[in-house]
Enzyme design. Structure first.
Site, PDB file in Angstrom:
ATOM      1  N   ASP A  99       0.572  -1.305   0.329  1.00  0.00           N
ATOM      2  CA  ASP A  99       0.005  -0.320  -0.383  1.00  0.00           C
ATOM      3  C   ASP A  99       0.505   1.018   0.369  1.00  0.00           C
ATOM      4  O   ASP A  99       0.498   2.332   0.603  1.00  0.00           O
ATOM      5  CB  ASP A  99      -1.422   0.164   1.475  1.00  0.00           C
ATOM      6  CG  ASP A  99      -0.294  -0.058   2.554  1.00  0.00           C
ATOM      7  OD1 ASP A  99       1.322   0.465   2.619  1.00  0.00           O
ATOM      8  OD2 ASP A  99      -0.743  -0.279   3.593  1.00  0.00           O
ATOM      9  N   GLU A 121      -0.354  -9.385  -1.125  1.00  0.00           N
ATOM     10  CA  GLU A 121      -1.171  -8.587   0.408  1.00  0.00           C
ATOM     11  C   GLU A 121      -2.066  -7.205  -0.120  1.00  0.00           C
ATOM     12  O   GLU A 121      -2.403  -6.563   0.483  1.00  0.00           O
ATOM     13  CB  GLU A 121       0.325  -8.046   0.879  1.00  0.00           C
ATOM     14  CG  GLU A 121      -0.649  -7.569   1.991  1.00  0.00           C
ATOM     15  CD  GLU A 121       0.244  -6.717   2.931  1.00  0.00           C
ATOM     16  OE1 GLU A 121       0.794  -5.671   3.066  1.00  0.00           O
ATOM     17  OE2 GLU A 121       1.726  -6.781   3.647  1.00  0.00           O
ATOM     18  N   GLU A 135      -2.008   5.366   3.405  1.00  0.00           N
ATOM     19  CA  GLU A 135      -1.921   3.663   3.097  1.00  0.00           C
ATOM     20  C   GLU A 135      -3.145   3.205   2.713  1.00  0.00           C
ATOM     21  O   GLU A 135      -3.487   2.954   1.243  1.00  0.00           O
ATOM     22  CB  GLU A 135      -1.315   3.215   3.474  1.00  0.00           C
ATOM     23  CG  GLU A 135       0.364   3.664   3.689  1.00  0.00           C
ATOM     24  CD  GLU A 135       0.659   4.659   4.614  1.00  0.00           C
ATOM     25  OE1 GLU A 135      -0.316   5.131   5.381  1.00  0.00           O
ATOM     26  OE2 GLU A 135       1.858   5.143   4.715  1.00  0.00           O
ATOM     27  N   HIS A 209       6.469   5.686  12.419  1.00  0.00           N
ATOM     28  CA  HIS A 209       7.289   5.915  11.742  1.00  0.00           C
ATOM     29  C   HIS A 209       5.690   6.867  11.053  1.00  0.00           C
ATOM     30  O   HIS A 209       6.032   8.136  10.007  1.00  0.00           O
ATOM     31  CB  HIS A 209       7.688   5.574  10.782  1.00  0.00           C
ATOM     32  CG  HIS A 209       6.896   4.225  10.333  1.00  0.00           C
ATOM     33  ND1 HIS A 209       6.635   4.440   8.834  1.00  0.00           N
ATOM     34  CD2 HIS A 209       6.913   2.874  10.182  1.00  0.00           C
ATOM     35  CE1 HIS A 209       5.227   3.352   8.191  1.00  0.00           C
ATOM     36  NE2 HIS A 209       5.862   2.348   9.321  1.00  0.00           N
ATOM     37  N   ARG A 211       2.973   8.315   8.942  1.00  0.00           N
ATOM     38  CA  ARG A 211       2.597  10.365   8.502  1.00  0.00           C
ATOM     39  C   ARG A 211       2.055  10.792   9.752  1.00  0.00           C
ATOM     40  O   ARG A 211       2.231  12.086   9.713  1.00  0.00           O
ATOM     41  CB  ARG A 211       2.524  10.651   7.225  1.00  0.00           C
ATOM     42  CG  ARG A 211       3.577  10.631   5.990  1.00  0.00           C
ATOM     43  CD  ARG A 211       2.546  10.500   4.273  1.00  0.00           C
ATOM     44  NE  ARG A 211       3.944  11.020   3.404  1.00  0.00           N
ATOM     45  CZ  ARG A 211       4.776  10.600   3.315  1.00  0.00           C
ATOM     46  NH1 ARG A 211       5.243   9.177   3.396  1.00  0.00           N
ATOM     47  NH2 ARG A 211       5.986  11.471   2.573  1.00  0.00           N
ATOM     48  N   HIS A 242      13.128   5.145  12.499  1.00  0.00           N
ATOM     49  CA  HIS A 242      12.899   5.425  10.748  1.00  0.00           C
ATOM     50  C   HIS A 242      14.203   7.021  10.823  1.00  0.00           C
ATOM     51  O   HIS A 242      14.664   7.395  10.906  1.00  0.00           O
ATOM     52  CB  HIS A 242      11.659   5.455  10.748  1.00  0.00           C
ATOM     53  CG  HIS A 242      11.045   5.406   8.795  1.00  0.00           C
ATOM     54  ND1 HIS A 242      11.108   6.363   8.100  1.00  0.00           N
ATOM     55  CD2 HIS A 242      10.833   4.829   8.827  1.00  0.00           C
ATOM     56  CE1 HIS A 242      11.437   6.569   7.169  1.00  0.00           C
ATOM     57  NE2 HIS A 242      10.679   5.122   7.533  1.00  0.00           N
TER      58      HIS A 242
HETATM   59  C1  UD1 Z   1       7.041   4.908   3.577  1.00  0.00           C
HETATM   60  C2  UD1 Z   1       5.101   4.617   3.070  1.00  0.00           C
HETATM   61  C3  UD1 Z   1       4.545   4.045   3.857  1.00  0.00           C
HETATM   62  C4  UD1 Z   1       5.517   2.488   4.802  1.00  0.00           C
HETATM   63  C5  UD1 Z   1       6.894   3.435   4.527  1.00  0.00           C
HETATM   64  C6  UD1 Z   1       7.518   1.772   5.199  1.00  0.00           C
HETATM   65  C7  UD1 Z   1       4.386   5.464   1.340  1.00  0.00           C
HETATM   66  C8  UD1 Z   1       4.119   7.205   1.174  1.00  0.00           C
HETATM   67  N1  UD1 Z   1       4.856   5.686   2.560  1.00  0.00           N
HETATM   68  O1  UD1 Z   1       7.000   5.768   4.515  1.00  0.00           O
HETATM   69  O2  UD1 Z   1       3.797   3.486   3.526  1.00  0.00           O
HETATM   70  O3  UD1 Z   1       5.423   2.006   5.996  1.00  0.00           O
HETATM   71  O4  UD1 Z   1       7.399   3.850   3.826  1.00  0.00           O
HETATM   72  O5  UD1 Z   1       8.433   3.201   6.723  1.00  0.00           O
HETATM   73  O6  UD1 Z   1       4.481   5.128   0.404  1.00  0.00           O
HETATM   74  N2  UD1 Z   1      14.385   7.878   3.867  1.00  0.00           N
HETATM   75  C9  UD1 Z   1      15.549   8.125   4.201  1.00  0.00           C
HETATM   76  N3  UD1 Z   1      16.534   7.244   3.682  1.00  0.00           N
HETATM   77  C10 UD1 Z   1      15.678   5.726   3.284  1.00  0.00           C
HETATM   78  C11 UD1 Z   1      13.982   6.135   3.487  1.00  0.00           C
HETATM   79  C12 UD1 Z   1      13.437   7.540   4.045  1.00  0.00           C
HETATM   80  O7  UD1 Z   1      16.322   9.110   4.587  1.00  0.00           O
HETATM   81  O8  UD1 Z   1      16.393   4.584   2.984  1.00  0.00           O
HETATM   82  C13 UD1 Z   1      13.802   9.522   4.465  1.00  0.00           C
HETATM   83  C14 UD1 Z   1      14.113  10.682   2.984  1.00  0.00           C
HETATM   84  O9  UD1 Z   1      14.130  11.783   3.162  1.00  0.00           O
HETATM   85  C15 UD1 Z   1      11.826  10.585   3.077  1.00  0.00           C
HETATM   86  C16 UD1 Z   1      11.430  10.592   4.378  1.00  0.00           C
HETATM   87  O10 UD1 Z   1      12.001   9.259   5.133  1.00  0.00           O
HETATM   88  O11 UD1 Z   1      11.771  12.102   1.846  1.00  0.00           O
HETATM   89  C17 UD1 Z   1      10.247  10.063   3.764  1.00  0.00           C
HETATM   90  O12 UD1 Z   1       9.871   8.863   3.513  1.00  0.00           O
HETATM   91  P1  UD1 Z   1       8.911   7.977   2.685  1.00  0.00           P
HETATM   92  O13 UD1 Z   1       8.897   7.322   1.643  1.00  0.00           O
HETATM   93  O14 UD1 Z   1       7.872   9.651   1.691  1.00  0.00           O
HETATM   94  O15 UD1 Z   1       7.820   7.797   3.703  1.00  0.00           O
HETATM   95  P2  UD1 Z   1       8.011   6.505   5.060  1.00  0.00           P
HETATM   96  O16 UD1 Z   1       7.509   7.637   5.714  1.00  0.00           O
HETATM   97  O17 UD1 Z   1       8.599   6.425   4.704  1.00  0.00           O
HETATM   98  N1  UDP Z   2      12.118  -3.620  10.249  1.00  0.00           N
HETATM   99  C1  UDP Z   2      13.317  -3.262  10.002  1.00  0.00           C
HETATM  100  N2  UDP Z   2      14.244  -2.850  10.503  1.00  0.00           N
HETATM  101  C2  UDP Z   2      14.110  -2.256  11.913  1.00  0.00           C
HETATM  102  C3  UDP Z   2      12.741  -1.465  11.373  1.00  0.00           C
HETATM  103  C4  UDP Z   2      12.329  -2.638  10.945  1.00  0.00           C
HETATM  104  O1  UDP Z   2      13.956  -4.162   8.986  1.00  0.00           O
HETATM  105  O2  UDP Z   2      14.902  -1.347  12.163  1.00  0.00           O
HETATM  106  C5  UDP Z   2      10.640  -4.025   9.262  1.00  0.00           C
HETATM  107  C6  UDP Z   2      10.484  -5.072   9.656  1.00  0.00           C
HETATM  108  O3  UDP Z   2      11.031  -6.898   9.640  1.00  0.00           O
HETATM  109  C7  UDP Z   2       8.662  -5.502   8.996  1.00  0.00           C
HETATM  110  C8  UDP Z   2       9.295  -3.664   8.302  1.00  0.00           C
HETATM  111  O4  UDP Z   2      10.895  -3.489   8.311  1.00  0.00           O
HETATM  112  O5  UDP Z   2       9.585  -6.528   7.943  1.00  0.00           O
HETATM  113  C9  UDP Z   2       8.913  -2.755   8.689  1.00  0.00           C
HETATM  114  O6  UDP Z   2       8.577  -1.802   7.731  1.00  0.00           O
HETATM  115  P1  UDP Z   2       8.473  -0.503   8.225  1.00  0.00           P
HETATM  116  O7  UDP Z   2       7.664  -0.420   9.817  1.00  0.00           O
HETATM  117  O8  UDP Z   2       9.237   0.496   7.600  1.00  0.00           O
HETATM  118  O9  UDP Z   2       6.983  -0.816   7.347  1.00  0.00           O
HETATM  119  P2  UDP Z   2       5.583  -0.532   7.115  1.00  0.00           P
HETATM  120  O10 UDP Z   2       5.428  -2.524   7.641  1.00  0.00           O
HETATM  121  O11 UDP Z   2       5.193   0.347   8.385  1.00  0.00           O
HETATM  122  O12 UDP Z   2       4.992  -0.468   6.182  1.00  0.00           O
END
Ligand code: UD1
Ligand code: UDP
Length: 377
Positions: A99, A121, A135, A209, A211, A242
């Site tokens: 999602d 999923e 999501e 984490h 939003r 995160h």
């Molecule tokens: C995204 C997904 C969310 C999922 C989450 C898992 C969307 C809108 N959101 O949210 O559904 O639960 O991933 O973690 O698709 N960043 C880094 N390095 C990384 C990853 C993220 O620096 O490897 C920082 C960046 O500044 C980026 C910000 O995190 O802009 C947010 O990342 P983003 O993918 O937009 O949103 P998440 O909160 O990670």
């Molecule tokens: N996870 C990881 N390292 C971390 C935190 C989470 O590998 O430091 C894994 C966790 O086991 C799960 C997935 O990341 O499989 C969950 O990801 P996240 O919480 O970023 O996203 P969501 O599931 O909420 O979309």
């Protein structure tokens, strides 16, 4: 030879798509299908961690991530980035997961190219477009565009049927999160952070984490964690924070400098799964963690008001506690002090599958492609 293209971009998609990518690669010598792996790079470092562990080398990487990226930026970059790849590769179908905005935009790109989409999923719902945001909208849009639905549970299948998706396109597979655990959990595991924690201390593993939680919900939860940690020095909280700058800022502002709260970098999936197995309980607003914890027999306090994973709540492993400071603090103390309730929760059954979802998904994709169902849709 028909190409099956997997498209994903964030950490959780990568973890739960990895078993499917592995299965497609294992079946590669059958002369029927050829796998192609595309990552959007919506996440950068957190995606790399997963690709490295599973030894997945993508065929294409769109590298779209920017700091504090906006939703419209992710969507438009994925659409524009995928266009030439879909044009060139002409896959027989694409597979997306879950999602995220990568999921939704990749489905839309495939739809524009008239390429059938398989949604891994599929069918998770809160029926509330504001929670989780964005999501819930992403998965509803994806399910509207998909041709084949891999529902992890019977309940997610029922959700799809309520929306009138065709029954013969919905397959209950189990969740690939459970498949991923088969690659990672290891009795011999050790991590440096455990050296800093006395053996008789209890470990709480925390992630947060989302939003819609950024701001006061997250502040309240961090304050509750601070309250409990300060009052219970024999408890250690491990929080792999995160990389989202907003989350980093709040976590360090409220939780830094407390001896028994360990703010650490995001963990490799193997570290996270094994620390989860070591922990006394888990606190999270993550989706994937809610699926993994029941398999590890760990209670989870879900830091949200809604969940699209009610199976775990019914089974007893997940407790929806919301984000109120008092309520979260109370729930933590109950799991620390009430042994009977704790034991009851850890005895619950895992409702998310048997760890063989990827095999079912790949089998059904092949069956789907031999039937050329799209021509009749
Ligand atoms: C995204 C997904 C969310 C999922 C989450 C898992 C969307 C809108 N959101 O949210 O559904 O639960 O991933 O973690 O698709 N960043 C880094 N390095 C990384 C990853 C993220 O620096 O490897 C920082 C960046 O500044 C980026 C910000 O995190 O802009 C947010 O990342 P983003 O993918 O937009 O949103 P998440 O909160 O990670
Ligand atoms: N996870 C990881 N390292 C971390 C935190 C989470 O590998 O430091 C894994 C966790 O086991 C799960 C997935 O990341 O499989 C969950 O990801 P996240 O919480 O970023 O996203 P969501 O599931 O909420 O979309």
């Amino acid at each position: 030879m028909q190409k099956i293209m997997t498209i994903f971009g964030t950490r959780p998609e990568a973890i739960k798509m990895a078993p499917v990518v592995k299965q497609l690669a294992a079946d590669d010598d059958d002369d029927e299908t050829e796998p192609v792996v595309v990552v959007t790079g919506q996440h950068r470092e957190m995606l790399k961690q997963v690709l490295n562990f599973f030894k997945i080398q993508p065929d294409y990487d769109l590298t779209i991530m920017t700091k504090n990226q906006r939703l419209d930026q992710i969507t438009s970059r994925v659409l524009l980035g995928l266009d030439p790849i879909l044009e060139q590769e002409r896959p027989a179908m694409t597979l997306v997961h879950g999602d995220t905005t990568t999921t939704m935009a990749a489905s839309l790109a495939s739809f524009y190219h008239q390429i059938p989409v398989g949604h891994v999923e599929a069918g998770l719902r809160t029926w509330d477009l504001t929670s989780p945001f964005p999501e819930e909208a992403n998965r509803q849009v994806t399910d509207n565009l998909a041709s084949l639905y891999f529902a992890p549970t019977v309940l997610s299948k029922q959700n799809l049927l309520k929306e009138h998706h065709p029954a013969d396109r919905i397959i209950v597979t189990g969740n690939t999160a459970i498949d991923a655990l088969r690659y990672t959990v290891n009795q011999e595991y050790h991590h440096d952070v455990l050296d800093r924690i006395p053996a008789d201390h209890r470990i709480i593993l925390l992630t947060m984490h989302r939003r819609e939680n950024q701001g006061s919900p997250m502040t309240n939860v961090f304050q509750a964690v601070r309250d409990v940690a300060l009052a219970n020095p024999h408890v250690d909280v491990i929080y792999p924070v995160h990389l989202s700058p907003r989350v980093q800022e709040l976590a360090h502002q409220i939780l830094e400098g407390i001896a028994n709260v360990h703010l650490i970098a995001p963990l490799d999936v193997v570290d996270f799964h094994n620390l989860a197995a070591w922990s006394h309980f888990i606190m999270t607003d993550s989706g994937g963690v809610q699926e993994e914890a029941p398999s590890l027999n760990k209670p989870v306090l879900v830091l949200r008001d809604t969940t699209e994973r009610p199976e775990g709540v019914t089974a007893g492993t997940l407790k929806l506690v919301g984000t109120d400071r008092e309520q979260v603090g109370q729930a933590m103390l109950t799991l620390l002090n009430d042994d009977q309730q704790y034991q009851r929760i850890t005895a619950a059954q895992n409702p998310y599958g048997d760890g063989h979802a990827a095999e079912r998904i790949v089998d059904h994709c092949k069956h789907f492609l031999t039937q050329d169902i799209m021509s009749t849709r």
